[in-house]
Write a protein that holds these residues in place. Sequence first.
Motif, PDB file in Angstrom:
ATOM      1  N   CYS A 123       0.847  -1.183   0.000  1.00 52.01           N
ATOM      2  CA  CYS A 123       0.000   0.000   0.000  1.00 52.01           C
ATOM      3  C   CYS A 123       0.886   1.237   0.000  1.00 52.01           C
ATOM      4  O   CYS A 123       1.691   1.434   0.926  1.00 52.01           O
ATOM      5  CB  CYS A 123      -0.914   0.017   1.229  1.00 52.01           C
ATOM      6  SG  CYS A 123      -2.017   1.448   1.282  1.00 52.01           S
ATOM      7  N   LEU A 178       0.761   4.895   0.582  1.00 48.96           N
ATOM      8  CA  LEU A 178      -0.190   5.767   1.264  1.00 48.96           C
ATOM      9  C   LEU A 178      -0.139   7.215   0.798  1.00 48.96           C
ATOM     10  O   LEU A 178      -1.029   8.001   1.124  1.00 48.96           O
ATOM     11  CB  LEU A 178       0.060   5.710   2.775  1.00 48.96           C
ATOM     12  CG  LEU A 178      -0.330   4.381   3.431  1.00 48.96           C
ATOM     13  CD1 LEU A 178       0.497   4.127   4.663  1.00 48.96           C
ATOM     14  CD2 LEU A 178      -1.816   4.389   3.770  1.00 48.96           C
ATOM     15  N   THR A 216       4.941   3.957  -6.911  1.00 50.61           N
ATOM     16  CA  THR A 216       3.880   2.957  -7.049  1.00 50.61           C
ATOM     17  C   THR A 216       4.109   2.100  -8.287  1.00 50.61           C
ATOM     18  O   THR A 216       3.967   0.868  -8.256  1.00 50.61           O
ATOM     19  CB  THR A 216       2.503   3.644  -7.160  1.00 50.61           C
ATOM     20  OG1 THR A 216       2.335   4.548  -6.076  1.00 50.61           O
ATOM     21  CG2 THR A 216       1.382   2.637  -7.152  1.00 50.61           C
ATOM     22  N   THR A 267      -1.776  -0.887  -3.859  1.00 53.32           N
ATOM     23  CA  THR A 267      -2.886   0.045  -3.658  1.00 53.32           C
ATOM     24  C   THR A 267      -2.319   1.452  -3.515  1.00 53.32           C
ATOM     25  O   THR A 267      -1.484   1.709  -2.646  1.00 53.32           O
ATOM     26  CB  THR A 267      -3.705  -0.328  -2.415  1.00 53.32           C
ATOM     27  OG1 THR A 267      -4.236  -1.651  -2.569  1.00 53.32           O
ATOM     28  CG2 THR A 267      -4.851   0.644  -2.197  1.00 53.32           C
ATOM     29  N   CYS A 317      -4.795   9.551   3.538  1.00 56.30           N
ATOM     30  CA  CYS A 317      -4.121   8.357   4.066  1.00 56.30           C
ATOM     31  C   CYS A 317      -4.343   8.174   5.561  1.00 56.30           C
ATOM     32  O   CYS A 317      -4.368   7.043   6.050  1.00 56.30           O
ATOM     33  CB  CYS A 317      -2.629   8.391   3.735  1.00 56.30           C
ATOM     34  SG  CYS A 317      -1.687   9.661   4.589  1.00 56.30           S
ATOM     35  N   ASN A 332      -9.112   1.196   7.585  1.00 50.73           N
ATOM     36  CA  ASN A 332      -8.819   0.024   6.768  1.00 50.73           C
ATOM     37  C   ASN A 332      -8.892  -1.270   7.577  1.00 50.73           C
ATOM     38  O   ASN A 332      -8.347  -1.368   8.683  1.00 50.73           O
ATOM     39  CB  ASN A 332      -7.414   0.158   6.164  1.00 50.73           C
ATOM     40  CG  ASN A 332      -6.985  -1.090   5.428  1.00 50.73           C
ATOM     41  OD1 ASN A 332      -7.680  -1.556   4.532  1.00 50.73           O
ATOM     42  ND2 ASN A 332      -5.837  -1.630   5.825  1.00 50.73           N
ATOM     43  N   PHE A 346      -1.852  -5.696   4.419  1.00 48.15           N
ATOM     44  CA  PHE A 346      -0.809  -5.543   3.409  1.00 48.15           C
ATOM     45  C   PHE A 346       0.500  -6.085   3.965  1.00 48.15           C
ATOM     46  O   PHE A 346       0.775  -5.973   5.161  1.00 48.15           O
ATOM     47  CB  PHE A 346      -0.626  -4.074   3.029  1.00 48.15           C
ATOM     48  CG  PHE A 346      -1.822  -3.438   2.400  1.00 48.15           C
ATOM     49  CD1 PHE A 346      -2.058  -3.576   1.039  1.00 48.15           C
ATOM     50  CD2 PHE A 346      -2.729  -2.705   3.160  1.00 48.15           C
ATOM     51  CE1 PHE A 346      -3.164  -2.987   0.440  1.00 48.15           C
ATOM     52  CE2 PHE A 346      -3.839  -2.112   2.584  1.00 48.15           C
ATOM     53  CZ  PHE A 346      -4.053  -2.261   1.219  1.00 48.15           C
ATOM     54  N   CYS A 383       3.740  -1.381   3.825  1.00 53.03           N
ATOM     55  CA  CYS A 383       3.188  -0.054   3.600  1.00 53.03           C
ATOM     56  C   CYS A 383       4.334   0.906   3.313  1.00 53.03           C
ATOM     57  O   CYS A 383       5.378   0.859   3.985  1.00 53.03           O
ATOM     58  CB  CYS A 383       2.399   0.442   4.813  1.00 53.03           C
ATOM     59  SG  CYS A 383       0.723  -0.191   4.894  1.00 53.03           S
TER      60      CYS A 383
END
Length: 397
Positions: free
Chosen positions: A91, A93, A101, A112, A143, A150, A154, A157
């Motif tokens: 993830c 954030l 990413t 994500t 975030c 959430n 994951f 992060c």
Amino acid sequence: MTLNDAFYTYIQQYKDADVNTLRLQQKKAQDFDVSFAIDQIEARKKIKNKLPGWAQHPCLLFPSVLSAEQASSEETAAYKAALLPDGVTLCDLTGGLGVDTYYFSRKASSVTYIERNALYCDVARHNYARLDRPNITVIHADCVGFARQNNGQFDVCYIDPARRGENNKRVFAFEDCEPDILSLLPDLFRFTRRVMVKASPMVDIVLAQKQLPGLAEIHVVSVRNECKELLFVLQKELPETATPQTICVNLLSGEQETFTFSARQEQALSRPAFAASLSTYLYEPNASILKAGAFKAVAAAYNIGKLHINSHLYTSDQYISRFPGRKFQILESGDFSAKTMKAMAGKYPKAAISARNFPLRPEEIRKRWKIKEGDEFFLLATTLYPDKKIVIAARKA
């Protein structure tokens, strides 16, 4: 966003134009957002060196010029992605432009992307579709709120807090960045066991080690000997007695220099052996090692003599090709004086000049003795133990 043929034609037609002139001239109405098109031109100019692949892709968009300025480079993003095990879930954030990413998605099974700016999310979806990254899910959310609500899990992060405060002032301390990672960590460790925190190279590493719980690794990342970022890797429920490893990395064209040590190791070492005199070769550690403060550890690892406690230059009779930094062959040296400098300037009228632990700056030395820029010879002004000011003439080994 209106993305028609005219929009892309405009960008291509004026890709080399001055953006300030374009903004002044944008009077004629178009069937696309001209201001946004000019942003694309300016952003591509900003990233042409650090993100050449993205800059050359004709269909990628940039939500703002600032997003391009703040994005990771291709080299640093690829380095961080290489730290991931294959097939993890991650993830990001603080998505931003989404370069990190994208590179994470090439190693992870799914990524994500979280971003609170709706335009950034729209652009990210557009870009990832054109980059063929179906394993990236884009979520428009803050975030902090996402972390608190959430319920998924994951493996990793990743977070890159914004380093701009009030009135767009640059900030560096974790508690001054947005979000405040120190207060957010308990929420993150509720749904992950590993957190990667990107930080400015201006961050105090010693203080960070005291502030960040579960600190397992510190990566000091330089690109072509310019320190670009710090990466702190945190592990949930890491024993308090664990000693974080510091990995000093200098990314070069097609290769990298790496030196690993720990703060405990550095503190345990006695002071390095000071060189009584200069030997045949001179070594200057790369920017990552200097930032990390591995001054005694690097001397011990390569069995080299340090010139002075504050000079951070080293010498040896044997050439060490694997040394992580600049390597010089010493041609001659002398006490720093007008007589010596006059003679050096006569022999080396063109030279690169550096000064370490020395009262004069390189530009002052260059101006005073009228030495022009050059890349074959080097003049290094420094201090030899215990307090002897010297100048060294050298060439790259």
